[in-house]
Scaffold this motif. Structure first.
Motif, PDB file in Angstrom:
ATOM      1  N   HIS A   5       0.817  -1.241   0.069  1.00 24.02           N
ATOM      2  CA  HIS A   5       0.006  -0.061  -0.052  1.00 24.02           C
ATOM      3  C   HIS A   5       0.898   1.385  -0.049  1.00 24.02           C
ATOM      4  CE1 HIS A   5       0.528  -0.679   4.625  1.00 24.02           C
ATOM      5  NE2 HIS A   5       0.390   0.724   4.374  1.00 24.02           N
ATOM      6  N   GLU A  52      -3.748   3.727   1.590  1.00 21.02           N
ATOM      7  CA  GLU A  52      -4.307   3.893   3.033  1.00 21.02           C
ATOM      8  C   GLU A  52      -4.287   5.352   3.249  1.00 21.02           C
ATOM      9  OE1 GLU A  52      -2.242   1.426   6.719  1.00 21.02           O
ATOM     10  OE2 GLU A  52      -0.924   3.122   5.995  1.00 21.02           O
ATOM     11  N   HIS A  76       4.143   7.334   3.293  1.00 13.74           N
ATOM     12  CA  HIS A  76       4.905   6.120   3.328  1.00 13.74           C
ATOM     13  C   HIS A  76       4.376   5.209   2.250  1.00 13.74           C
ATOM     14  CE1 HIS A  76       1.577   4.533   5.831  1.00 13.74           C
ATOM     15  NE2 HIS A  76       2.050   3.519   5.613  1.00 13.74           N
ATOM     16  N   ALA A  78       4.449   0.832   1.374  1.00 18.22           N
ATOM     17  CA  ALA A  78       4.750  -0.331   2.417  1.00 18.22           C
ATOM     18  C   ALA A  78       4.922  -1.755   1.360  1.00 18.22           C
ATOM     19  CB  ALA A  78       3.319  -0.617   3.160  1.00 18.22           C
ATOM     20  N   GLU A 127       7.582   1.303   5.098  1.00 20.77           N
ATOM     21  CA  GLU A 127       6.988   0.101   5.984  1.00 20.77           C
ATOM     22  C   GLU A 127       7.164  -1.204   5.364  1.00 20.77           C
ATOM     23  OE1 GLU A 127       2.684   0.626   6.580  1.00 20.77           O
ATOM     24  OE2 GLU A 127       2.436  -0.971   7.626  1.00 20.77           O
TER      25      GLU A 127
END
Ligand code: CO
Length: 136
Positions: A5, A52, A76, A78, A127
């Motif tokens: 994500h 997200e 971020h 991931a 992440e």
């Protein structure tokens, strides 16, 4: 390692959900509040990769501070890995700085996550996570 994500920091979760859900027509996977992190999260599916949306619920949360400093936007990326413990051990050995000493269980125990400090990655907060349950 597979892109899982993209985390996006937003000021107004409802407004952002209108954009990603109603206008862009992404499929809502779930909404979750994490009081200890001071964040509300809306997760959307975008053809296998997720988006997200992250909104701070108090001024001292990491997301609120990020928005204050950098403005809204990508926060971020991931990656999903088969074994986040093993990957984090390898990243630490490679000298990368991680947020948690041990990967942290989140989302009611359905996934284990950690973050690589952007100072170790040329400015990108990365992440790494492992989904522990398929329905998670
Ligand atoms: Co994330």
């Amino acid at each position: 390692m597979k892109l899982h994500h993209i985390g996006i920091a937003v000021k107004d979760l409802e407004a952002a959900m209108k954009l990603y859900g109603d206008v862009l027509k992404l499929k809502l996977v779930g909404v979750e509040e994490v009081p200890e992190e001071g964040v509300r999260i809306a997760m959307y599916d975008a053809g296998g990769v997720r988006v997200e949306l992250l909104a701070g619920t108090r001024p001292d949360s990491a997301i609120s501070k990020f928005i204050e400093k950098r403005g809204e936007g990508i926060h971020h990326i991931a990656f999903h890995v088969d074994d986040v413990d093993e990957v984090c051990a390898a990243l630490s050995s490679a000298g990368l700085q991680l947020t948690y000493q041990q990967p942290k269980l989140v989302s009611g125990g359905s996934r284990k996550i950690n973050f690589i400090n952007p100072k170790s990655t040329g400015g990108v907060l990365i992440e790494v996570l492992t989904e522990l349950r398929k329905d998670g």
